[in-house]
Design a protein around this motif. Structure first.
Motif, PDB file in Angstrom:
ATOM      1  N   ASP A 189     -12.979   7.286  60.453  1.00  0.00           N
ATOM      2  CA  ASP A 189     -14.101   8.135  59.698  1.00  0.00           C
ATOM      3  C   ASP A 189     -13.286   7.344  57.703  1.00  0.00           C
ATOM      4  OD1 ASP A 189     -11.986   9.494  59.880  1.00  0.00           O
ATOM      5  OD2 ASP A 189     -13.210  11.323  59.087  1.00  0.00           O
ATOM      6  N   LEU A 190     -11.490   6.832  58.095  1.00  0.00           N
ATOM      7  CA  LEU A 190     -11.937   6.392  57.022  1.00  0.00           C
ATOM      8  C   LEU A 190     -11.831   4.793  56.410  1.00  0.00           C
ATOM      9  CD1 LEU A 190      -9.240   9.629  56.321  1.00  0.00           C
ATOM     10  CD2 LEU A 190     -11.395   8.642  55.504  1.00  0.00           C
ATOM     11  N   GLN A 191     -11.394   4.483  57.730  1.00  0.00           N
ATOM     12  CA  GLN A 191     -11.181   2.882  57.699  1.00  0.00           C
ATOM     13  C   GLN A 191     -11.972   2.143  58.314  1.00  0.00           C
ATOM     14  OE1 GLN A 191      -7.861   1.107  59.683  1.00  0.00           O
ATOM     15  NE2 GLN A 191      -6.837   2.943  60.577  1.00  0.00           N
ATOM     16  N   GLY A 192     -12.928   2.934  59.525  1.00  0.00           N
ATOM     17  CA  GLY A 192     -13.658   2.176  59.775  1.00  0.00           C
ATOM     18  C   GLY A 192     -13.205   1.733  61.100  1.00  0.00           C
ATOM     19  N   GLY A 193     -14.426   1.889  61.997  1.00  0.00           N
ATOM     20  CA  GLY A 193     -14.330   1.012  63.094  1.00  0.00           C
ATOM     21  C   GLY A 193     -15.006   1.992  64.384  1.00  0.00           C
ATOM     22  N   SER A 194     -15.082   1.701  65.831  1.00  0.00           N
ATOM     23  CA  SER A 194     -16.064   1.900  66.733  1.00  0.00           C
ATOM     24  C   SER A 194     -14.815   3.108  66.880  1.00  0.00           C
ATOM     25  CB  SER A 194     -16.118   1.159  67.265  1.00  0.00           C
ATOM     26  OG  SER A 194     -17.376   0.533  66.636  1.00  0.00           O
TER      27      SER A 194
ATOM     28  N   ARG B   7     -12.391   9.345  82.869  1.00  0.00           N
ATOM     29  CA  ARG B   7     -13.120   8.253  81.360  1.00  0.00           C
ATOM     30  C   ARG B   7     -12.049   7.607  80.828  1.00  0.00           C
ATOM     31  NH1 ARG B   7     -16.043  13.807  79.230  1.00  0.00           N
ATOM     32  NH2 ARG B   7     -17.910  13.722  80.662  1.00  0.00           N
ATOM     33  N   ILE B   8     -12.630   6.620  79.951  1.00  0.00           N
ATOM     34  CA  ILE B   8     -11.589   6.157  79.214  1.00  0.00           C
ATOM     35  C   ILE B   8     -12.895   5.843  77.578  1.00  0.00           C
ATOM     36  CG2 ILE B   8     -10.605   3.270  78.726  1.00  0.00           C
ATOM     37  CD1 ILE B   8     -11.385   3.128  81.483  1.00  0.00           C
ATOM     38  N   VAL B   9     -10.928   6.745  76.529  1.00  0.00           N
ATOM     39  CA  VAL B   9     -10.861   6.460  75.617  1.00  0.00           C
ATOM     40  C   VAL B   9     -11.141   5.332  74.681  1.00  0.00           C
ATOM     41  CG1 VAL B   9     -10.869   7.676  72.919  1.00  0.00           C
ATOM     42  CG2 VAL B   9     -11.325   8.779  75.635  1.00  0.00           C
ATOM     43  N   VAL B  10     -12.370   5.033  74.144  1.00  0.00           N
ATOM     44  CA  VAL B  10     -11.630   3.168  73.375  1.00  0.00           C
ATOM     45  C   VAL B  10     -11.636   3.545  72.256  1.00  0.00           C
ATOM     46  CG1 VAL B  10     -12.085   1.149  72.717  1.00  0.00           C
ATOM     47  CG2 VAL B  10     -12.497   1.971  75.982  1.00  0.00           C
ATOM     48  N   GLN B  11     -10.940   2.903  71.244  1.00  0.00           N
ATOM     49  CA  GLN B  11     -10.984   3.207  69.642  1.00  0.00           C
ATOM     50  C   GLN B  11     -10.458   2.044  69.160  1.00  0.00           C
ATOM     51  OE1 GLN B  11     -10.689   6.828  67.573  1.00  0.00           O
ATOM     52  NE2 GLN B  11      -8.774   5.853  65.680  1.00  0.00           N
ATOM     53  N   VAL B  12     -11.201   1.510  68.202  1.00  0.00           N
ATOM     54  CA  VAL B  12     -10.862   0.279  67.436  1.00  0.00           C
ATOM     55  C   VAL B  12     -11.318   0.525  65.929  1.00  0.00           C
ATOM     56  CG1 VAL B  12     -11.687  -2.653  67.632  1.00  0.00           C
ATOM     57  CG2 VAL B  12     -11.709  -1.080  69.703  1.00  0.00           C
ATOM     58  N   LEU B  13     -10.203   0.254  65.219  1.00  0.00           N
ATOM     59  CA  LEU B  13     -10.148   0.534  64.239  1.00  0.00           C
ATOM     60  C   LEU B  13     -10.431  -0.934  63.488  1.00  0.00           C
ATOM     61  CD1 LEU B  13      -7.172   2.740  63.146  1.00  0.00           C
ATOM     62  CD2 LEU B  13      -9.333   3.470  63.889  1.00  0.00           C
ATOM     63  N   GLY B  14     -11.178  -0.921  61.935  1.00  0.00           N
ATOM     64  CA  GLY B  14     -11.440  -2.142  61.212  1.00  0.00           C
ATOM     65  C   GLY B  14     -13.002  -2.738  61.673  1.00  0.00           C
ATOM     66  N   SER B  15     -13.519  -3.423  61.260  1.00  0.00           N
ATOM     67  CA  SER B  15     -14.535  -4.039  61.180  1.00  0.00           C
ATOM     68  C   SER B  15     -15.135  -4.323  62.216  1.00  0.00           C
ATOM     69  CB  SER B  15     -15.174  -5.456  60.512  1.00  0.00           C
ATOM     70  OG  SER B  15     -16.245  -5.870  60.400  1.00  0.00           O
ATOM     71  N   VAL B  16     -16.353  -3.970  63.192  1.00  0.00           N
ATOM     72  CA  VAL B  16     -16.569  -3.983  64.434  1.00  0.00           C
ATOM     73  C   VAL B  16     -17.626  -4.203  65.327  1.00  0.00           C
ATOM     74  CG1 VAL B  16     -16.265  -2.594  66.450  1.00  0.00           C
ATOM     75  CG2 VAL B  16     -14.438  -2.826  65.292  1.00  0.00           C
ATOM     76  N   ASP B  17     -17.875  -5.255  65.454  1.00  0.00           N
ATOM     77  CA  ASP B  17     -19.664  -5.226  66.668  1.00  0.00           C
ATOM     78  C   ASP B  17     -19.633  -3.893  67.537  1.00  0.00           C
ATOM     79  OD1 ASP B  17     -22.208  -5.966  67.049  1.00  0.00           O
ATOM     80  OD2 ASP B  17     -21.573  -8.083  66.590  1.00  0.00           O
ATOM     81  N   ALA B  18     -20.275  -3.017  66.944  1.00  0.00           N
ATOM     82  CA  ALA B  18     -19.782  -1.878  68.169  1.00  0.00           C
ATOM     83  C   ALA B  18     -21.276  -2.231  69.383  1.00  0.00           C
ATOM     84  CB  ALA B  18     -20.704  -0.762  67.529  1.00  0.00           C
ATOM     85  N   GLU B  19     -22.103  -2.634  69.343  1.00  0.00           N
ATOM     86  CA  GLU B  19     -22.885  -3.022  69.922  1.00  0.00           C
ATOM     87  C   GLU B  19     -22.335  -4.126  71.355  1.00  0.00           C
ATOM     88  OE1 GLU B  19     -26.248  -2.417  71.606  1.00  0.00           O
ATOM     89  OE2 GLU B  19     -25.536  -1.105  70.417  1.00  0.00           O
TER      90      GLU B  19
ATOM     91  N   ARG C 183     -19.206   6.800  68.174  1.00  0.00           N
ATOM     92  CA  ARG C 183     -19.021   6.986  67.055  1.00  0.00           C
ATOM     93  C   ARG C 183     -19.232   6.084  66.201  1.00  0.00           C
ATOM     94  NH1 ARG C 183     -20.199  12.299  66.686  1.00  0.00           N
ATOM     95  NH2 ARG C 183     -19.468  13.564  68.980  1.00  0.00           N
ATOM     96  N   SER C 184     -19.666   5.283  65.852  1.00  0.00           N
ATOM     97  CA  SER C 184     -19.330   3.575  64.214  1.00  0.00           C
ATOM     98  C   SER C 184     -19.024   4.000  63.285  1.00  0.00           C
ATOM     99  CB  SER C 184     -19.636   2.676  64.880  1.00  0.00           C
ATOM    100  OG  SER C 184     -19.495   1.994  66.605  1.00  0.00           O
ATOM    101  N   ILE C 185     -18.148   3.732  62.263  1.00  0.00           N
ATOM    102  CA  ILE C 185     -18.320   4.015  60.886  1.00  0.00           C
ATOM    103  C   ILE C 185     -17.401   2.077  60.357  1.00  0.00           C
ATOM    104  CG2 ILE C 185     -17.763   5.031  59.409  1.00  0.00           C
ATOM    105  CD1 ILE C 185     -18.779   7.066  60.998  1.00  0.00           C
ATOM    106  N   SER C 186     -18.678   2.292  59.573  1.00  0.00           N
ATOM    107  CA  SER C 186     -18.023   1.163  58.735  1.00  0.00           C
ATOM    108  C   SER C 186     -16.438   1.131  57.964  1.00  0.00           C
ATOM    109  CB  SER C 186     -19.554   0.373  58.078  1.00  0.00           C
ATOM    110  OG  SER C 186     -19.461   1.272  56.780  1.00  0.00           O
ATOM    111  N   PRO C 187     -16.346   0.059  57.831  1.00  0.00           N
ATOM    112  CA  PRO C 187     -15.311   0.160  56.263  1.00  0.00           C
ATOM    113  C   PRO C 187     -15.740   0.550  54.760  1.00  0.00           C
ATOM    114  CG  PRO C 187     -15.292  -1.984  58.069  1.00  0.00           C
ATOM    115  CD  PRO C 187     -16.685  -1.343  58.563  1.00  0.00           C
TER     116      PRO C 187
END
Length: 844
Positions: free
Chosen positions: A50-55, A183-195, A352-356
């Motif tokens: 939620d501070l550097q963006g990502g999904s 379940r599998i938790v995936v977290q990708v940081l930065g600018s992400v095309d979440a869809e 939960r996706s956040i833009s940078p």
């Protein structure tokens, strides 16, 4: 008298210096950190999503699909075993978790049983049981335990595939981890095309080369019955065309060792160029050489991609598959094929996706709120205690450095609620100084020298400070197991801050005060007009306890009635659904246009409201009620509708599985926190104190819930964090009052309880008011400058701190009278004497 040896003082300052060294890399750029020693540059706080963006995406292995695959496998195994042995059968079907078959000749039943028994232990698996019925009827039952084992196995095998797909998507900073059994938790940081990311993670990507069953057309198969060795699949065309395809695959995606996307520069046709391994090359050559003139079926995820005619044997092991995809689509297909097929279907149950840019705004808001909080709290402390206030501010500064150093060493993730936790610690950290300084002021009035008063003040405040902070620490530990990563970030910073606060107060602060005493030799605390306001207070709090009880009971009943009838405005964390924040690419957000466009999507209840800047808007979509895929589909539709005109700053999608779990965890968390805190108080005090704390805590929780109902503030996971923190803070203040009552109960054994309680509250009133003031100042800064995301959290905390301060005086204390902590003493001479002594503020 306070005394610190040189070695002890040196050790304290060495620890402080080490904390500065460890925390310092957090202020440096990546290039500057690269020049540091490896042991130092790696110890830093990681900014949360939620501070550097990502999904943040949670994938669930679909149990129903695993059951279906296991059932089809069992049916195929039974068919192959019986056919291979020449045993005639009929009625081979699979339903639920049971495969049934009837042996045509009853005399062959035992032979069939002996033939099928090895299937129950094939491949080391357990979970299949074989049962005999009458007239040659046999059944294979797949147990729940067997399916559960398959789910765990599929989840574990999917971890590597998911990781390879994200790597192929050229994302560098990501994490893939298992959670629970499925379940599998995936977290990708930065600018992400979440869809796009979800699309490549959700698809099984099972590619196979088969043959078309040309005994009948696909449409004829649909109108009648087709052979059991074949199945009807549809093409990727629009509209789709049915094909009858043989079930047996002679080449799969696992045989492909070199896969590249290809785009014709002239026609823009897309395709996949592949090369097979030795086994795949041999199988393809054999199959095509035997079936020249027939159609090859290239199947991708149960859809026919193409069906070329086999003109000649394909022996080179290389080829091209036409793919009617976009350029991005064919590249994604290549990534999925390289990474391998998923062993099970994965469904997105939470996103939960956040833009940078949104994350950058949150960082600025958090830093501004923290700076304002430090300035306000420092100004108040210096106004109250002069030089001792300066010492408290210096200790606060090093306390914050210690928190950052501790988080850096632990490799913790700092989230926006985590920043809120640090801002809250700014207010709470100086509470310990207030407790110590006010205790010193009281000891000074008792008669010994000022140096002795300082020594006693630190010593006698220690137990109170520990007791008071344990309650909040317990709440923080409970929060570690609740909700999202952001809430865990709040819990980590809060817990770390509590520990460093207690340590700093009795090491660094004490050592600086010892140096001040030795250098200046003061005879009394620095004078302060504000602090002396509480010096001769004699408020009869218990005199109006019945009126306050009645009013509080009435308010609590109203709150419970509102809670039962109106209910909370639950957020998507507990109801499921989607929350999307957008910002207009040009100009301001047109709220009416957004409502109109979204209504046309037929998504049910949709609300649109402005938020923050005029260009921003917040969209809430109610739960779709169609399972996990329905929630994801709704968010996808909104993205497709608005993508041309709006950028997506924040997207949160919570499916019913996650929302149900969060509701259960929130309920259990509140109960567990209350139980743990109250057991501690029961252990430290008499049972009446624990009952008083229970009643005061329930009073605070009920009225807090009433506040959410009355104001219509959304109740979500951060609200749970606010409630639990307030529970801990309220008991913090209650413990301070209770601790003084316990002292006075031992000191004035015949004093009537109401008078003793009044005296105890008056003696601790300065602490109660001043500690609340410092915390409220920090929360006010957080509310005004912390940003829209945590505004409801900070508002609830503001109200809760004021409510907790009230309940520690007017709820927790009077309950002791109701439960007869001490029988009323006679109004004898000794009672009157001690009464007068306490009321005058003298400590006997």
């Amino acid at each position: 008298m306070l005394h610190f040896s040189r070695w002890k003082t040196l050790l304290i300052w060495l620890v402080a210096f080490a904390a500065v060294v460890v925390a310092a890399p957090n202020l440096l750029s990546e290039a500057q950190r690269s020049s540091l020693p490896a042991w130092l540059r790696n110890d830093r706080v990681t900014l949360g999503l939620d501070l550097q963006g990502g999904s943040h995406i949670v994938l669930k292995a679909e149990r129903s699909h695993i059951v279906k695959d296991r059932l089809e496998e069992a049916v195929a195994n039974v068919r192959n075993a019986l056919r291979g042995a020449g045993i005639r059968y009929t009625g081979l079907t699979g339903h639920g978790q049971t495969v049934t078959v009837r042996i045509t000749d009853p005399a062959e039943t035992q032979e069939a049983v002996d033939l099928l028994k090895p299937l129950t232990t094939a491949g080391g698996q357990s979970g299949l049981t074989l049962q005999e019925g009458g007239e040659g009827q046999l059944s294979l039952q797949i147990s729940d335990a067997g399916i559960a084992a398959d789910v765990v196995s599929a989840r574990n095998r999917s971890l590597d595939v998911v990781g390879r797909r994200i790597t192929g998507f050229e994302y560098k900073d990501f994490q893939v981890r298992p959670e629970g059994a499925d379940r599998i938790v995936v977290q990708v940081l930065g600018s992400v095309d979440a869809e796009r990311l979800k699309n490549i993670l959700n698809q099984p990507a099972k590619l196979s080369f088969r043959l078309l069953d040309e005994s009948m057309s696909g449409q004829e198969a649909l109108n009648g019955r087709w052979p059991a060795t074949s199945e009807v699949l549809y093409s990727l065309d629009d509209p789709p065309v049915p094909y009858l395809v043989e079930r047996t695959a002679f080449v799969t995606g696992a045989n492909m060792i070199d896969i590249e996307p290809a785009i014709d520069p002239q026609t823009q046709d897309t395709s996949i160029v592949y090369r097979l391994d030795v086994e795949g090359t041999q199988r393809l050559a054999e199959a095509t050489s035997r079936n020249i003139g027939k159609h090859l079926a290239i199947v991708f995820d149960d859809q026919v991609m193409s069906s070329p005619v086999i003109d000649a044997a394909i022996t080179g092991g290389e080829g091209r598959i036409s793919a009617n995809f976009s350029e991005d689509g064919v590249r994604d297909l290549a990534v999925m094929l390289r990474a391998g097929a998923l062993p099970a279907t994965l469904t997105s149950v939470e996103e939960r996706s956040i833009s940078p840019s949104f994350g950058a705004d949150s960082i600025v808001s958090g830093l501004v709120a923290g700076l304002v909080a430090v300035v306000l709290v420092a100004a108040l402390m210096i106004a109250l205690y002069r030089i001792l206030g300066v010492i408290a501010v210096v200790s606060l500064f090093f306390n914050l450095i210690l928190i950052v150093a501790a988080l850096s060493l632990a490799g913790a993730t700092l989230t926006l609620p985590g920043i809120a936790g640090i801002v809250l610690i700014v207010g709470m950290a100086v509470d310990s100084n207030v407790l110590i300084y006010e205790r010193i002021r009281e000891e000074e009035r008792a008669g010994p020298s000022f140096a002795q008063a300082v020594d006693r003040g630190f010593s006698r405040a220690f137990a109170t400070i520990v007791d008071a902070n344990v309650t909040i620490f317990i709440a923080a530990i409970i929060l570690l197991f609740l909700g999202s990563e952001s809430i865990r970030g709040f819990a980590v910073t809060l817990a770390a801050g509590i520990l460093t606060t207690v340590i700093t107060a009795f090491t660094l602060t004490r050592s600086i005060v010892a140096v001040w005493l030795k250098a200046r030799r003061p005879r009394h605390l620095p004078k302060s007009v504000v602090a002396h306001l509480f010096e001769h207070t004699n408020v009869r709090f218990m005199g109006i306890r019945r009126y306050v009880f009645t009013a509080s009971a009435a308010i609590s009943l109203i709150a419970m009635a509102a809670f039962a009838t109106v209910g909370l405005q639950l957020g998507i964390d507990f109801t499921g659904g989607s929350l999307i924040e957008v910002t207009a690419k040009q100009g301001n957000a047109d709220i009416d246009d957004l409502r109109s466009r979204l209504d046309e999507l037929n998504l049910g209840e949709v609300s649109v409201e402005p938020t923050g800047r005029p260009s921003n808007a917040r969209i809430r979509i109610a739960s779709q009620g169609g399972g996990e895929n329905a929630e994801q589909s709704a968010a996808t539709l909104v993205r497709g509708e608005l993508a041309a005109d709006y950028d997506f700053r924040r997207v949160e999608v919570v499916g019913p599985a996650i929302s149900g779990e969060l509701t259960m965890m929130a309920t259990l968390g509140i109960v567990a926190a209350l139980a743990a805190i109250l057991i501690y108080i029961w252990f430290r005090f008499e049972w009446q104190f624990a009952v008083g704390a229970i009643i005061a805590t329930l009073h605070d929780v009920i009225i807090m819930l009433g506040l959410f109902v009355l104001t219509g503030i959304e109740f979500n996971v951060t609200s749970i964090a606010a409630v639990l923190t307030i529970v801990g803070y309220s008991l913090n203040d209650t413990v301070v009052v209770y601790d003084r009552m316990r002292e006075n109960l031992k000191r004035y054994r015949k004093m009537p309880l109401p008078i003793l309680i009044d005296a105890s509250i008056n003696q601790t009133l300065s602490r109660t008011v001043l500690t609340a003031a410092t915390t409220l100042l920090a929360l006010l800064a957080l509310y005004l400058f912390g940003g829209d995301v945590i505004r409801s959290f900070s508002f609830a905390m503001l109200f809760g701190v004021a409510l907790g301060t009230f309940s520690s005086i007017y709820i927790a204390a009077p309950v002791l009278i109701v439960f007869r902590l001490r029988p009323e003493a006679s109004n004898g001479e000794e009672s009157n004497k001690t009464d007068a002594g306490v009321r005058s503020g003298t400590v006997v």
